[in-house]
Design a protein around this motif. Structure first.
Motif, PDB file in Angstrom:
ATOM      1  N   ARG A 148       0.853  -1.184   0.000  1.00  7.48           N
ATOM      2  CA  ARG A 148       0.000   0.000   0.000  1.00  7.48           C
ATOM      3  C   ARG A 148       0.889   1.234   0.000  1.00  7.48           C
ATOM      4  O   ARG A 148       1.911   1.279   0.692  1.00  7.48           O
ATOM      5  N   ALA A 149       0.496   2.234  -0.783  1.00  8.52           N
ATOM      6  CA  ALA A 149       1.256   3.480  -0.858  1.00  8.52           C
ATOM      7  C   ALA A 149       0.288   4.646  -1.000  1.00  8.52           C
ATOM      8  O   ALA A 149      -0.901   4.457  -1.278  1.00  8.52           O
ATOM      9  N   ASP A 158       5.366   6.519   1.154  1.00 11.01           N
ATOM     10  CA  ASP A 158       4.999   5.680   2.299  1.00 11.01           C
ATOM     11  C   ASP A 158       4.625   4.272   1.840  1.00 11.01           C
ATOM     12  O   ASP A 158       3.585   3.729   2.221  1.00 11.01           O
ATOM     13  N   VAL A 159       5.477   3.679   0.993  1.00 13.82           N
ATOM     14  CA  VAL A 159       5.214   2.338   0.454  1.00 13.82           C
ATOM     15  C   VAL A 159       5.446   1.305   1.554  1.00 13.82           C
ATOM     16  O   VAL A 159       6.528   1.226   2.126  1.00 13.82           O
ATOM     17  N   ARG A 160       4.428   0.520   1.842  1.00 16.59           N
ATOM     18  CA  ARG A 160       4.511  -0.486   2.890  1.00 16.59           C
ATOM     19  C   ARG A 160       3.984  -1.823   2.390  1.00 16.59           C
ATOM     20  O   ARG A 160       2.940  -1.876   1.752  1.00 16.59           O
ATOM     21  N   VAL A 161       4.705  -2.893   2.677  1.00 21.29           N
ATOM     22  CA  VAL A 161       4.204  -4.236   2.415  1.00 21.29           C
ATOM     23  C   VAL A 161       3.231  -4.580   3.533  1.00 21.29           C
ATOM     24  O   VAL A 161       3.620  -4.669   4.701  1.00 21.29           O
ATOM     25  N   ASP A 226      -5.793  -2.448   5.585  1.00 21.26           N
ATOM     26  CA  ASP A 226      -4.435  -2.324   6.102  1.00 21.26           C
ATOM     27  C   ASP A 226      -3.674  -3.649   6.062  1.00 21.26           C
ATOM     28  O   ASP A 226      -2.582  -3.761   6.608  1.00 21.26           O
ATOM     29  N   GLY A 227      -4.254  -4.661   5.427  1.00 22.59           N
ATOM     30  CA  GLY A 227      -3.617  -5.958   5.312  1.00 22.59           C
ATOM     31  C   GLY A 227      -3.937  -6.914   6.447  1.00 22.59           C
ATOM     32  O   GLY A 227      -3.545  -8.085   6.389  1.00 22.59           O
ATOM     33  N   SER A 228      -4.634  -6.455   7.456  1.00 19.24           N
ATOM     34  CA  SER A 228      -5.026  -7.339   8.558  1.00 19.24           C
ATOM     35  C   SER A 228      -6.181  -8.231   8.105  1.00 19.24           C
ATOM     36  O   SER A 228      -6.755  -8.048   7.025  1.00 19.24           O
TER      37      SER A 228
END
Length: 413
Positions: A148-149, A158-161, A226-228
């Protein structure tokens, strides 16, 4: 030594077959390139495919895309397009920006792997969230990741896996990677089974992971933004099962679409040698692969003797010879005070449009109100179709999978 020798010869045959079917070097493996001239009778459960009546015209909008994979529209009408080698492109006012979007993560771009899906958060106008799927790692150990970015119009920040597949695998096959959003702001993410024989994992062919509910391979997963993992997922409270799983028993889904009118999820799924599928995907269901399948081994012979089994879902369509389906759109028209926009392709409302890499067409699949397939028609594109989407203007948009890939729009005549 006879059996090992026979298997070795079979593997060489697969390699030669794949090379023969390739239109572009390193585009994909034979799994996506099954030759439609294979001597096999049609197994579809609907009438034979007919050529669609041409009440539209094809307009090429953009050329020069390198193996484009997915597209998404920004609120201002600009379009973001992924290129599998690892670039994100932007189209503004009908022109392709020569400079790729900055800030992308490093990708493993080999065979079918690379930068794949792009999807905007339903509340993008407020939070600026962009989601990307891509393969990450090396040839010996790789997996699908979801990042997500934020996007400011020029660069990702703010690129996050936020999620990755639980098991690393070898090779460059079967990453899946399509995303759709459900009304509750959760997403469905399709993950492939990891590859064809002889690829192995945990002492057996990796494709058998599709039936392993502790594995993410060969599944559709449901995630929060958020990937949860949502607490109401079908296996959230089941022992020996990943709580992220929404459905399982899939080979390699590269088409995923949501019907907002009837709250239905549709998928198209690559078979091996034939046996491509259209499925109505539901929470908690098992879609059979590789226990139940219409596919054959690339080396010849059966993958399974079973075509159907109680407790496993049957496909709505089986395509043999293979179409190599990729990209799927549910057409729901345009709600607009502008009568011209509102009436674009009104006869298509409630139908599906499935791209084909090998068939080089888009299949218009006519559905009745109960979700039964009435008929299917072929819209000839003449190029490998990677993605199909309905645009905000009510037209259908198509990406073609080539080194000089195109963005094509279907317009009213």
């Amino acid at each position: 030594m006879l059996a090992p020798l026979k298997w070795f010869i079979g593997i060489i045959a697969i390699a030669l077959f794949a090379v023969g079917c390739e239109n572009v070097p390193n585009t994909s493996t034979a799994a996506e390139n099954e030759n439609s001239s294979v001597n096999s009778e049609s197994s579809t459960n609907v009438a034979s495919t007919n050529t669609a009546t041409q009440n539209f015209q094809k307009t090429t909008l953009i050329k020069g895309l390198e193996h484009p994979w997915s597209m998404a529209w920004l609120p201002d009408g600009a379009m973001l397009i992924t290129e599998r080698p690892g670039r994100l492109r932007i189209v503004r006012d009908g022109k392709l920006d020569p400079n790729p979007v900055g800030g992308l993560p490093e990708v493993f771009a080999v065979n079918q792997g690379g930068l794949m899906e792009i999807s905007l958060h339903p509340d993008f106008a407020k939070n600026r969230y962009v989601y990307l799927t891509y393969s990450h790692g090396s040839n010996n150990a790789n997996r699908t990741r979801l990042a997500r970015a934020t996007f400011d119009g020029k660069t990702l920040g703010d690129v996050r896996v936020i999620f990755e597949v639980s098991q690393p695998k070898s090779g460059g096959q079967h990453f899946g990677s399509r995303i759709i959003w459900l009304p509750d702001r959760t997403m469905l993410l399709a993950i492939g089974d990891g590859g064809n024989p002889p690829v192995r994992l945990e002492g057996d062919f990796i494709r058998k992971q599709a039936q392993n509910r502790n594995s993410h391979l060969g599944k559709v997963l449901r995630l929060n933004d958020d990937g949860s993992i949502p607490k109401d997922n079908p296996f959230a409270k089941t022992a020996n099962a990943s709580p992220a799983i929404w459905s399982y028993g899939h080979r390699n889904i590269q088409g995923l679409a949501y019907d907002p009118v009837n709250n239905r999820v549709w998928s198209t799924e690559h078979g091996a040698r034939g046996g491509d599928e259209l499925n109505l995907v539901e929470a908690g269901k098992n879609y059979g692969w590789p226990v139940v399948t219409h596919s054959k081994e690339y080396t010849g012979g059966e993958i399974s003797q079973e075509r159907s089994r109680p407790g496993m879902e049957d496909p709505k369509i089986v395509w043999t010879p293979a179409t190599a389906p990729s990209g799927l759109a549910f057409y729901n028209g345009v709600r607009s005070a502008d009568a011209q926009r509102a009436n674009r392709f009104k006869e298509w409302e409630g139908d599906l449009f499935a791209g084909g890499l090998v068939s080089r067409d888009v299949r218009h699949i006519d559905l009745d109100e109960k979700g039964n397939v009435v008929s299917q028609k072929s819209i000839d594109i003449g190029q490998r179709v990677r993605d199909v989407r309905q645009g905000p203007d009510g037209f259908l948009y198509i990406l073609t999978d080539q080194t000089d890939g195109e963005l094509i729009r279907l317009e009213n005549k």
